[in-house]
Design an enzyme around this catalytic site. Structure first.
Site, short mmCIF file in Angstrom:
data_model
loop_
_atom_site.label_atom_id
_atom_site.label_comp_id
_atom_site.label_asym_id
_atom_site.label_seq_id
_atom_site.Cartn_x
_atom_site.Cartn_y
_atom_site.Cartn_z
N VAL A 110 0.92 -1.23 0.15
CA VAL A 110 -0.03 -0.04 -0.04
C VAL A 110 0.92 1.12 0.07
CG1 VAL A 110 -1.78 1.29 1.10
CG2 VAL A 110 -1.68 -1.16 1.41
N CYS A 111 0.73 2.17 -0.99
CA CYS A 111 1.40 3.49 -0.81
C CYS A 111 2.90 3.39 -0.97
CB CYS A 111 0.96 4.11 0.45
SG CYS A 111 1.27 6.08 0.59
N THR A 112 3.77 3.93 -0.14
CA THR A 112 4.95 3.84 -0.21
C THR A 112 5.47 2.39 0.23
OG1 THR A 112 5.07 5.05 1.91
CG2 THR A 112 5.41 6.17 0.08
N THR A 130 2.15 3.39 -6.70
CA THR A 130 2.18 4.23 -5.35
C THR A 130 1.47 5.52 -5.23
OG1 THR A 130 3.91 4.46 -3.56
CG2 THR A 130 4.39 5.16 -5.72
#
Length: 200
Positions: A110-112, A130
């Site tokens: 998830v995300c970074t 991302t």
């Protein structure tokens, strides 16, 4: 099925709590149609590099359930994001991510968290995404990686990545669909009163 969600200092709270809520809700929804005493469909737990509490980016203290060395085999491993600079330099974490890419049915970020997967070398040759603010950082970390912008999540087979924060909920519903079927994913989204963006 064992679902392990990584936590670390400066983890983005919703990055880990969103998937946690999706999988635990899916287990609860599924359990309603099962005989009493049936084990939950998903056993969801957090894990960290050590057994010590970690402090999320928003300040909430979290107590991991397991460490990288003492958890049961994972069907789904989820790597959230947040401020990941310190984690990028943790060799043991990179080894663990690489191991999960080979042993877990699904490895997701998830995300970074995608930067952690990239640093561990498991995104090489794949498409990924991302948070929009971190697209260039991901490209710089792995210049050969095909980073897709404007996508809620990207399914590259055994490895799935999502955009920032709330996109992890969309992705996690997709993971439930892959692991247990569309009907349960839809029932879970309805239980959560979440408007699921199904298209990646």
């Amino acid at each position: 099925m064992n679902v392990g969600i990584l936590i670390f200092d400066e983890v983005e709270l919703l990055d880990m709590a969103g998937p946690y809520e999706v999988f635990t809700t899916a287990a609860r929804v599924h359990g309603r149609s099962q005989p009493a005493g049936t084990p939950p469909l998903f056993n969801v737990f957090t894990l960290a590099r050590s057994a010590a509490p970690v402090q999320a980016r928003a300040g909430l203290r979290l107590q991991p359930d397991c460490t990288l060395d003492d958890h049961p085999p994972l069907d789904c491993a989820i790597v959230p994001g947040g401020v990941v600079d310190a984690e990028l330099g943790q060799a043991a974490l990179m080894d663990w991510i690489a191991a999960q890419a080979g042993s877990a049915r699904l490895l997701a970020s998830v995300c970074t968290g995608a930067l952690l997967l990239a640093q561990a070398g498991v995104l090489d040759g794949l498409e990924a995404t991302t948070h929009w603010e971190d697209v260039e950082a991901l490209r710089a970390l792995r210049p050969g990686l095909r980073v897709l912008e404007g996508r809620r999540w990207v399914d590259a087979g055994r490895i799935v990545s999502s955009a920032g924060i709330s996109a992890g909920i969309d992705m996690s519903l997709h993971l439930v669909e892959r692991l247990q079927g569309r009907e349960l994913a839809l029932r879970t989204a309805r239980q959560m009163e979440f408007d699921w963006t199904e298209a990646a």
